[in-house]
Design a protein around this motif. Structure first.
Motif, short mmCIF file in Angstrom:
data_model
loop_
_atom_site.label_atom_id
_atom_site.label_comp_id
_atom_site.label_asym_id
_atom_site.label_seq_id
_atom_site.Cartn_x
_atom_site.Cartn_y
_atom_site.Cartn_z
N ARG A 95 0.83 -1.22 0.00
CA ARG A 95 0.00 0.00 0.00
C ARG A 95 0.86 1.27 0.00
O ARG A 95 0.57 2.23 -0.70
N LYS A 97 3.99 1.58 -1.12
CA LYS A 97 4.71 1.69 -2.39
C LYS A 97 3.79 2.02 -3.56
O LYS A 97 4.24 2.55 -4.57
N GLU A 98 2.49 1.74 -3.42
CA GLU A 98 1.52 2.11 -4.45
C GLU A 98 1.05 3.55 -4.32
O GLU A 98 0.43 4.08 -5.23
N SER A 99 1.35 4.19 -3.21
CA SER A 99 0.92 5.58 -2.98
C SER A 99 1.93 6.55 -3.58
O SER A 99 3.11 6.53 -3.24
N SER A 100 1.45 7.42 -4.44
CA SER A 100 2.36 8.41 -5.05
C SER A 100 2.93 9.36 -4.01
O SER A 100 4.05 9.83 -4.14
N ALA A 101 2.19 9.60 -2.94
CA ALA A 101 2.65 10.53 -1.90
C ALA A 101 3.65 9.90 -0.94
O ALA A 101 4.47 10.59 -0.34
N ARG A 103 5.46 6.66 -1.56
CA ARG A 103 6.31 5.57 -2.07
C ARG A 103 7.79 5.76 -1.82
O ARG A 103 8.54 4.80 -1.83
N GLU A 104 8.23 6.98 -1.58
CA GLU A 104 9.65 7.23 -1.33
C GLU A 104 10.07 6.92 0.11
O GLU A 104 11.26 6.90 0.41
#
Length: 196
Positions: A95, A97-101, A103-104
């Motif tokens: 979840r 790593k799938e989040s653009s906000a 994933r880092e």
């Protein structure tokens, strides 16, 4: 200098690394919390993947209730147990790593079982590391050092890039307009030996 402020050798303020630790086992939560705090990290510990998502502002039912990216300091790293009821550490990793906000954010997965397929699955999904329990103080310090090094890298690269740009501008202004037509080059050397 105020209370709690720390500075590095270059005089820059050192910010505490904020780690979100997720484990359903009370004893393991207390152990990781103590290790993080003795490594000068700020630790937030929760008992489930769902609670971690709430704190990260990703749980749809509780959206915004406890968003660490809003009123509280951001999370720099997540350390999660693999085997938890409800949502596993792997599902939490996925979840994040799938989040653009988010994933880092580095995610470290821990487990008392060193099952190769499980380790590979987490690493393929983007886990920073997979640690076998019990997690040791040396593990936490290494993770913190790696994260700080990675954090400092963009700053060093931008400084180096700016210095290269200044040097190129200085060379252009020193050489004048005729420098572009010159094709002579000096030999490249390695230490005191010329390279052929």
């Amino acid at each position: 200098m105020g209370w709690g402020e720390r500075y590095d050798d270059a005089g820059e303020e050192v910010r505490e690394v904020h780690v979100l630790a997720v484990d359903d086992n009370f004893v393991d939560r207390k152990v990781i919390e103590r290790l993080l705090r003795s490594s000068a990290c700020k630790a937030t510990v929760v008992e489930s993947g769902r609670r971690a998502l709430q704190l990260l502002g990703m749980d749809e039912e509780m959206k915004g209730c406890c968003d660490l990216h809003g009123s509280q300091p951001k999370v720099d790293m997540v350390i999660t147990d693999y085997c938890m009821p409800g949502m596993t550490g792997y599902e939490l990793l996925k979840r994040i790593k799938e989040s653009s906000a988010l994933r880092e954010i580095p995610v470290v997965v821990t487990s008392s079982e060193g099952i190769v397929a499980r380790i590979n699955r987490c690493m393929d999904q983007g886990a920073e590391e997979f640690l076998l329990k019990p997690v040791k103080l040396s593990d936490v310090k290494r993770l913190k050092d790696n994260m700080k090094r990675r954090e400092a890298q963009p700053r060093k690269e931008s400084r180096a890039s700016a210095a290269r740009k200044r040097n190129l501008e200085d060379e252009d202004s020193f050489a004048g307009p005729s420098s572009s037509s010159s094709t002579t080059s000096s030999p490249v050397s390695h230490g005191d030996r010329p390279l052929i």
